[in-house]
Enzyme design. Structure first.
Site, PDB file in Angstrom:
ATOM      1  N   GLN A  89       2.913  10.002   1.226  1.00 17.55           N
ATOM      2  CA  GLN A  89       4.228   9.366   1.407  1.00 17.55           C
ATOM      3  C   GLN A  89       5.221   9.737   0.305  1.00 17.55           C
ATOM      4  O   GLN A  89       6.416   9.558   0.472  1.00 17.55           O
ATOM      5  CB  GLN A  89       4.082   7.838   1.447  1.00 17.55           C
ATOM      6  N   HIS A 106      -2.707   7.711   6.630  1.00 18.81           N
ATOM      7  CA  HIS A 106      -1.659   8.514   5.982  1.00 18.81           C
ATOM      8  C   HIS A 106      -2.250   9.789   5.383  1.00 18.81           C
ATOM      9  O   HIS A 106      -1.625  10.847   5.426  1.00 18.81           O
ATOM     10  CB  HIS A 106      -0.998   7.732   4.834  1.00 18.81           C
ATOM     11  N   HIS A 139      -4.849   1.755   7.494  1.00 20.94           N
ATOM     12  CA  HIS A 139      -3.474   2.247   7.559  1.00 20.94           C
ATOM     13  C   HIS A 139      -3.235   3.329   6.490  1.00 20.94           C
ATOM     14  O   HIS A 139      -2.709   4.402   6.787  1.00 20.94           O
ATOM     15  CB  HIS A 139      -2.517   1.060   7.366  1.00 20.94           C
ATOM     16  N   GLU A 140      -3.653   3.043   5.261  1.00 28.24           N
ATOM     17  CA  GLU A 140      -3.430   4.010   4.171  1.00 28.24           C
ATOM     18  C   GLU A 140      -4.295   5.258   4.361  1.00 28.24           C
ATOM     19  O   GLU A 140      -3.855   6.372   4.080  1.00 28.24           O
ATOM     20  CB  GLU A 140      -3.706   3.366   2.811  1.00 28.24           C
ATOM     21  N   CYS A 185       5.503  -0.211   7.524  1.00 23.46           N
ATOM     22  CA  CYS A 185       5.176   0.947   6.698  1.00 23.46           C
ATOM     23  C   CYS A 185       6.423   1.340   5.921  1.00 23.46           C
ATOM     24  O   CYS A 185       7.518   1.379   6.488  1.00 23.46           O
ATOM     25  CB  CYS A 185       4.725   2.094   7.598  1.00 23.46           C
ATOM     26  N   LEU A 186       6.252   1.655   4.651  1.00 23.94           N
ATOM     27  CA  LEU A 186       7.404   2.074   3.837  1.00 23.94           C
ATOM     28  C   LEU A 186       8.020   3.373   4.376  1.00 23.94           C
ATOM     29  O   LEU A 186       9.187   3.646   4.104  1.00 23.94           O
ATOM     30  CB  LEU A 186       6.977   2.258   2.379  1.00 23.94           C
ATOM     31  N   GLY A 201       0.835  -1.197   0.000  1.00 25.71           N
ATOM     32  CA  GLY A 201       0.000   0.000   0.000  1.00 25.71           C
ATOM     33  C   GLY A 201       0.866   1.241   0.000  1.00 25.71           C
ATOM     34  O   GLY A 201       2.000   1.215   0.498  1.00 25.71           O
TER      35      GLY A 201
END
Ligand code: ZN
Length: 180
Positions: free
Chosen positions: A56, A150, A146-147, A104-105, A51
């Site tokens: 991000q 963000h 989660h996304e 998470c990235l 994701g």
């Protein structure tokens, strides 16, 4: 759909762009937005993520891309195909929660346990402007929450319980041998 996507730099840790609440997309047919979506998909796959939210990659617009591999789909075991979700809404269904480790990235190399709604309904527009309206449960629901966070400038470590701490990927791997 991935063709023509450029790899973008993913913001990490204390980068201020991760703290910003993103704005609604006004015109999804705008060429810049359509290119951004291609870039996000290419960037997500390249980073081996499942994701990615526009914040991000330092774009303050309400767009997320994600997919759930079959092996991560704890409810249907079918996985969820690549999804582009523009101007999303997320609403909990019921009051059941589950806790699990997320990565998470933008928090590289770490994992942390986060409590999420077990079941949600989410909506948004697809890359072609079609309305998406789905009910999601388990990891599918976790990923979308989660996304979505963000896009509101929230990173998962902020949601962790005080008694839990971030652990390294290596520590997490050792744990997951015990509880897959
Ligand atoms: Zn993330």
């Amino acid at each position: 759909m991935i063709k023509g996507g450029n790899l973008l730099d993913i913001a990490t840790d204390n980068d201020p762009c991760l703290k910003v609440r993103a704005s609604e997309v006004a015109d999804i047919n705008d060429a810049t937005i359509q290119q951004l979506i291609k870039d996000m998909i290419a960037t997500m796959y390249n980073a081996q993520g499942i994701g990615l939210a526009a914040t991000q990659i330092r774009k303050s617009v309400r767009i997320m891309v994600f997919y759930l591999p079959e092996t991560r789909d704890d409810i249907n075991h079918t996985g969820v195909p690549l999804t582009v979700l523009i101007n999303p809404t997320v609403e909990p269904i019921g009051d059941e929660f589950s806790s699990d480790y997320e990565g998470c990235l933008s928090v590289p190399g770490m994992r942390g346990k986060v409590k999420r709604y077990q079941k949600i309904q989410y909506t948004g527009l697809s890359v072609n402007g079609e309305r998406i309206d789905r009910v999601a449960e388990g990891w599918h629901a976790r990923l979308v929450q989660h996304e979505f966070d963000h896009l509101n400038g929230i990173l998962y470590p902020e949601l962790m319980a005080e008694e839990d701490r971030l652990i390294s990927f290596v520590e997490w791997k050792a744990l997951s041998i015990v509880s897959p």
